[in-house]
Design a protein around this motif. Sequence first.
Motif, mmCIF file in Angstrom:
data_model
loop_
_atom_site.group_PDB
_atom_site.id
_atom_site.type_symbol
_atom_site.label_atom_id
_atom_site.label_comp_id
_atom_site.label_asym_id
_atom_site.label_seq_id
_atom_site.Cartn_x
_atom_site.Cartn_y
_atom_site.Cartn_z
ATOM 1 N N LEU A 338 50.233 89.430 23.688
ATOM 2 C CA LEU A 338 50.533 90.497 22.905
ATOM 3 C C LEU A 338 51.830 91.094 22.837
ATOM 4 O O LEU A 338 52.256 91.985 22.028
ATOM 5 N N LEU A 343 54.147 87.294 19.529
ATOM 6 C CA LEU A 343 53.714 87.774 18.212
ATOM 7 C C LEU A 343 54.888 87.882 17.291
ATOM 8 O O LEU A 343 54.872 88.461 16.205
ATOM 9 N N LEU A 347 56.155 92.325 16.223
ATOM 10 C CA LEU A 347 54.696 92.128 16.718
ATOM 11 C C LEU A 347 53.645 91.954 15.552
ATOM 12 O O LEU A 347 52.337 92.495 15.722
ATOM 13 N N ASP A 348 54.074 91.160 14.373
ATOM 14 C CA ASP A 348 52.779 90.959 13.495
ATOM 15 C C ASP A 348 52.540 89.622 13.178
ATOM 16 O O ASP A 348 52.166 89.254 11.864
ATOM 17 N N LEU A 351 48.559 84.316 15.826
ATOM 18 C CA LEU A 351 48.263 83.838 17.223
ATOM 19 C C LEU A 351 47.953 82.212 17.076
ATOM 20 O O LEU A 351 46.993 82.236 16.026
ATOM 21 N N CYS A 352 48.191 81.428 17.902
ATOM 22 C CA CYS A 352 48.937 81.645 18.880
ATOM 23 C C CYS A 352 50.187 80.391 18.879
ATOM 24 O O CYS A 352 49.540 79.258 18.946
ATOM 25 N N LYS A 395 41.091 87.837 17.401
ATOM 26 C CA LYS A 395 42.393 87.415 16.626
ATOM 27 C C LYS A 395 42.834 86.039 16.640
ATOM 28 O O LYS A 395 42.989 85.614 15.298
#
Length: 442
Positions: A338, A343, A347-348, A351-352, A395
């Motif tokens: 995370l 990411l 952080l947007d 994944l992965c 996710k």
Amino acid sequence: MNFNHSAIESLRERSIVTLKKNWREGFTVPSANLYPFQWLWDSGFVSMGWSLIDKYKARLELETLFGAQWENGMIPHIIFHNDSPEKQYFPDAKFHGSEASDLSPKHVKTTGMTQPPVLGFVLEFLFENEIDKQKYLDFYRSAVKSVFRFHQYLYQNRDPKNEGLVYIRHNWESGTDNCAVWDSVWARYSAPTYDFVRKDTLHVDQSQRPTKKDYNYYMNLIELSRNCGYDEQKMYEILPFLIQDPLFNSILAKSNQCLSRLSNALDLPELSVQFDEWYAKTAHGINTKLFDDVLGQYTYFDLKNNVQISEPTAMGFAPLFAGIASEERANKMAELILSKHFLGENLDGYLCPSLGYSSSAFDPVRYWRGPIWPHINWLLAIGFKQYGFLEIAEKLRNDIIELSVKKGFYEYFSPIKSEEFKIGYGGEDFSWTAAILLLIME
Ligand code: 9WN
């Protein structure tokens, strides 16, 4: 992104059409033009997909694979079922030259290497989904015995220090072909320059594939192995590439665990005991040798040069899938996945990524150096869920659905959300993308 009932239904339909289109006589090609033969771990994932829509094909896919098992137990990475598509793929059966070994099958040509041992968890999945289990007991007993021989081959030939960790002796055995981890291995020597025409770049843009220089190393390892007559001891002595890989070993551990339960269900208790022993041994090996505290995840060990190689990779989370990480390590890995390493700075991202953003080799479209692979997401989702990280699991699952809806059934996808990367990459109408979608929409 919200997926309504009709979006899911049309995705399911498209998955079925893709699998049917890629079905040949007794097996499924990963992608019609790019990969026109049978690949080991593709067949495993695809067989699980088939088992949800056509159980006969699911069993036949594996039966065809077992039909090419070598006398020493190795299940080969590619089975070249027919000659004509060789024009489409290089290196071909001739270059691999499986006939250099007396142990290779006589009726069909194969490569002289293997791929991640997924068949154990695949078989358990198929068996659990059988409606009439009694009717197919013979198939499953015989299949479990074949995989037992395969694992026995790995432990007897690939674990020289008895650590419970088997090594891979070609980068293609990892399934993660141009993983940045090998760069340090290649940096230690020069491969000869081969005169050959690549076929992969006829189908996929060069920018999404390994480099020509990398291919020289891949070819060289094959040539060296073939010159050893694929003799395991000789290859161990001379090959410059001997790697203990966290994905390969975690998959092996998971398969052992599943096969132990399946053997009991099939009344094969003595096999179950051996699978349990192998599971414990490999779990111990992974935990004692492959965790990198600084990185916060599992990593690779170069056995030839006796050195750990650390890069942030999706594969480094795979021990979660096999349930062998402690709670403490699982927490560290949840934090890492995370973070901006996986990411992206804002952080947007999706994944992965196969390789973390912080690696100097990160490239969002080049194969195993950044792109997201559907089957890796599937196994990581299972892993994180097992440890209670439900949002991460969701996710991983939803990102694959969203990417396939928006971009198509591609081999891999950029993790970066931006207009610049609005397409999918690699082969199109890809079999395991279809199979994985069927599995995650179940
Ligand atoms: C070499 C078939 C295979 C996958 C591998 C993937 C790619 C082959 C290649 O395609 O590798 O085995 O020619 O690039 O990396 O994981 O099994 O889909």
